[in-house]
Design a protein around this motif. Structure first.
Motif, PDB file in Angstrom:
ATOM      1  N   VAL A  28       0.852  -1.198   0.000  1.00  0.00           N
ATOM      2  CA  VAL A  28       0.000   0.000   0.000  1.00  0.00           C
ATOM      3  C   VAL A  28       0.888   1.249   0.000  1.00  0.00           C
ATOM      4  N   LEU A  29       1.912   1.263   0.844  1.00  0.00           N
ATOM      5  CA  LEU A  29       2.833   2.404   0.876  1.00  0.00           C
ATOM      6  C   LEU A  29       3.530   2.570  -0.472  1.00  0.00           C
ATOM      7  N   ARG A  30       3.918   1.468  -1.084  1.00  0.00           N
ATOM      8  CA  ARG A  30       4.537   1.510  -2.416  1.00  0.00           C
ATOM      9  C   ARG A  30       3.595   2.149  -3.424  1.00  0.00           C
ATOM     10  N   ASP A  31       2.332   1.720  -3.423  1.00  0.00           N
ATOM     11  CA  ASP A  31       1.379   2.265  -4.377  1.00  0.00           C
ATOM     12  C   ASP A  31       1.144   3.758  -4.160  1.00  0.00           C
ATOM     13  N   ILE A  32       1.038   4.169  -2.916  1.00  0.00           N
ATOM     14  CA  ILE A  32       0.831   5.597  -2.641  1.00  0.00           C
ATOM     15  C   ILE A  32       2.030   6.394  -3.132  1.00  0.00           C
ATOM     16  N   GLU A  33       3.241   5.859  -2.922  1.00  0.00           N
ATOM     17  CA  GLU A  33       4.437   6.546  -3.438  1.00  0.00           C
ATOM     18  C   GLU A  33       4.356   6.688  -4.954  1.00  0.00           C
ATOM     19  N   ARG A  34       3.817   5.694  -5.629  1.00  0.00           N
ATOM     20  CA  ARG A  34       3.700   5.706  -7.095  1.00  0.00           C
ATOM     21  C   ARG A  34       2.567   6.581  -7.599  1.00  0.00           C
ATOM     22  N   GLY A  35       1.814   7.186  -6.685  1.00  0.00           N
ATOM     23  CA  GLY A  35       0.736   8.081  -7.088  1.00  0.00           C
ATOM     24  C   GLY A  35      -0.638   7.451  -7.100  1.00  0.00           C
ATOM     25  N   LEU A  36      -0.740   6.207  -6.669  1.00  0.00           N
ATOM     26  CA  LEU A  36      -2.045   5.549  -6.577  1.00  0.00           C
ATOM     27  C   LEU A  36      -2.606   5.843  -5.189  1.00  0.00           C
ATOM     28  N   THR A  37      -3.285   6.958  -5.060  1.00  0.00           N
ATOM     29  CA  THR A  37      -3.696   7.453  -3.744  1.00  0.00           C
ATOM     30  C   THR A  37      -5.153   7.159  -3.413  1.00  0.00           C
ATOM     31  N   ARG A  38      -5.892   6.637  -4.367  1.00  0.00           N
ATOM     32  CA  ARG A  38      -7.313   6.395  -4.147  1.00  0.00           C
ATOM     33  C   ARG A  38      -7.586   4.908  -3.962  1.00  0.00           C
ATOM     34  N   TYR A  39      -8.592   4.627  -3.153  1.00  0.00           N
ATOM     35  CA  TYR A  39      -8.939   3.264  -2.777  1.00  0.00           C
ATOM     36  C   TYR A  39      -9.060   2.354  -4.005  1.00  0.00           C
ATOM     37  N   ASP A  40      -9.855   2.778  -4.998  1.00  0.00           N
ATOM     38  CA  ASP A  40     -10.077   1.941  -6.176  1.00  0.00           C
ATOM     39  C   ASP A  40      -8.790   1.693  -6.954  1.00  0.00           C
ATOM     40  N   GLN A  41      -7.912   2.692  -7.006  1.00  0.00           N
ATOM     41  CA  GLN A  41      -6.632   2.510  -7.689  1.00  0.00           C
ATOM     42  C   GLN A  41      -5.791   1.435  -6.988  1.00  0.00           C
ATOM     43  N   MET A  42      -5.738   1.514  -5.666  1.00  0.00           N
ATOM     44  CA  MET A  42      -4.963   0.531  -4.907  1.00  0.00           C
ATOM     45  C   MET A  42      -5.586  -0.854  -5.033  1.00  0.00           C
ATOM     46  N   ARG A  43      -6.885  -0.913  -4.962  1.00  0.00           N
ATOM     47  CA  ARG A  43      -7.585  -2.203  -5.053  1.00  0.00           C
ATOM     48  C   ARG A  43      -7.283  -2.877  -6.377  1.00  0.00           C
ATOM     49  N   THR A  44      -7.300  -2.119  -7.459  1.00  0.00           N
ATOM     50  CA  THR A  44      -6.999  -2.655  -8.780  1.00  0.00           C
ATOM     51  C   THR A  44      -5.530  -3.071  -8.882  1.00  0.00           C
ATOM     52  N   SER A  45      -4.641  -2.221  -8.435  1.00  0.00           N
ATOM     53  CA  SER A  45      -3.209  -2.495  -8.517  1.00  0.00           C
ATOM     54  C   SER A  45      -2.813  -3.734  -7.734  1.00  0.00           C
ATOM     55  N   LEU A  46      -3.341  -3.847  -6.520  1.00  0.00           N
ATOM     56  CA  LEU A  46      -2.922  -4.917  -5.617  1.00  0.00           C
ATOM     57  C   LEU A  46      -3.720  -6.206  -5.786  1.00  0.00           C
ATOM     58  N   GLY A  47      -4.930  -6.116  -6.302  1.00  0.00           N
ATOM     59  CA  GLY A  47      -5.778  -7.300  -6.372  1.00  0.00           C
ATOM     60  C   GLY A  47      -6.103  -7.837  -4.983  1.00  0.00           C
ATOM     61  N   ILE A  48      -6.311  -6.925  -4.065  1.00  0.00           N
ATOM     62  CA  ILE A  48      -6.501  -7.235  -2.648  1.00  0.00           C
ATOM     63  C   ILE A  48      -7.990  -7.230  -2.311  1.00  0.00           C
ATOM     64  N   ALA A  49      -8.391  -8.057  -1.369  1.00  0.00           N
ATOM     65  CA  ALA A  49      -9.781  -8.068  -0.917  1.00  0.00           C
ATOM     66  C   ALA A  49     -10.123  -6.723  -0.275  1.00  0.00           C
ATOM     67  N   PRO A  50     -11.336  -6.219  -0.480  1.00  0.00           N
ATOM     68  CA  PRO A  50     -11.718  -4.913   0.054  1.00  0.00           C
ATOM     69  C   PRO A  50     -11.553  -4.806   1.572  1.00  0.00           C
ATOM     70  N   ASN A  51     -11.912  -5.854   2.308  1.00  0.00           N
ATOM     71  CA  ASN A  51     -11.800  -5.769   3.764  1.00  0.00           C
ATOM     72  C   ASN A  51     -10.344  -5.696   4.201  1.00  0.00           C
ATOM     73  N   ILE A  52      -9.447  -6.391   3.510  1.00  0.00           N
ATOM     74  CA  ILE A  52      -8.020  -6.350   3.848  1.00  0.00           C
ATOM     75  C   ILE A  52      -7.461  -4.961   3.556  1.00  0.00           C
ATOM     76  N   LEU A  53      -7.798  -4.398   2.388  1.00  0.00           N
ATOM     77  CA  LEU A  53      -7.313  -3.064   2.046  1.00  0.00           C
ATOM     78  C   LEU A  53      -7.821  -2.036   3.052  1.00  0.00           C
ATOM     79  N   SER A  54      -9.085  -2.100   3.408  1.00  0.00           N
ATOM     80  CA  SER A  54      -9.634  -1.150   4.393  1.00  0.00           C
ATOM     81  C   SER A  54      -8.916  -1.269   5.729  1.00  0.00           C
ATOM     82  N   GLN A  55      -8.652  -2.502   6.159  1.00  0.00           N
ATOM     83  CA  GLN A  55      -7.925  -2.704   7.423  1.00  0.00           C
ATOM     84  C   GLN A  55      -6.530  -2.119   7.353  1.00  0.00           C
ATOM     85  N   ARG A  56      -5.831  -2.340   6.240  1.00  0.00           N
ATOM     86  CA  ARG A  56      -4.461  -1.835   6.121  1.00  0.00           C
ATOM     87  C   ARG A  56      -4.441  -0.311   6.065  1.00  0.00           C
TER      88      ARG A  56
END
Length: 145
Positions: A28-56
């Protein structure tokens, strides 16, 4: 590692890992550094479950590594930005990436490129007092009383 957020112990590695100690949080920190600052952008990039991303995101916000900022009122939407503590983690992230490239570097890998020189970044962790790369000189640990 203690695993208990209330037991701080004396080990700074343990304390650091309590804040960013899992794969998803670091990515998540890597993605934010790369400019992916929005939830949907991170979710797409990481392929992470929504509940896991929200927790992180909540854990990283609580730990002071990122901050949430509203960018849309209707509908309500937030973006996540690195704090000073999050920006201070970036050299560690680069060092982990260099280590991964060296020891698990098969196949095509992304690279960090210095914008001014156009050259790939080759991160090295050094002792600011001596300029010596860590791992090249003997060290000892001093434990508090």
């Amino acid at each position: 590692m203690t695993g208990d957020r209330n037991n701080l112990g004396t080990c700074p590695v343990d304390r650091g890992l309590m804040r960013v100690g899992d794969r998803w949080s670091i990515l998540v920190l890597r993605d934010i550094e790369r400019g992916l600052t929005r939830y949907d952008q991170m979710r797409t990039s990481l392929g992470i479950a929504p509940n896991i991303l929200s927790q992180r995101l909540t854990a990283l916000t609580d730990a002071g590594l990122i901050e949430k900022r509203r960018y849309s009122q209707r509908p309500p939407r937030d973006e996540y930005l690195l704090t000073e503590a999050g920006r201070d983690f970036l050299p560690i992230l680069a060092a982990i990436g260099a280590w991964g490239r060296k020891y698990n570097g098969k196949g095509a890998l992304t690279r960090q490129i210095d914008v001014e020189t156009g050259e790939p970044v080759r991160p090295v962790v050094i002792d600011a007092n001596t300029g010596a790369p860590l791992g090249t000189r003997p060290l000892r640990f001093e434990y508090p009383d």
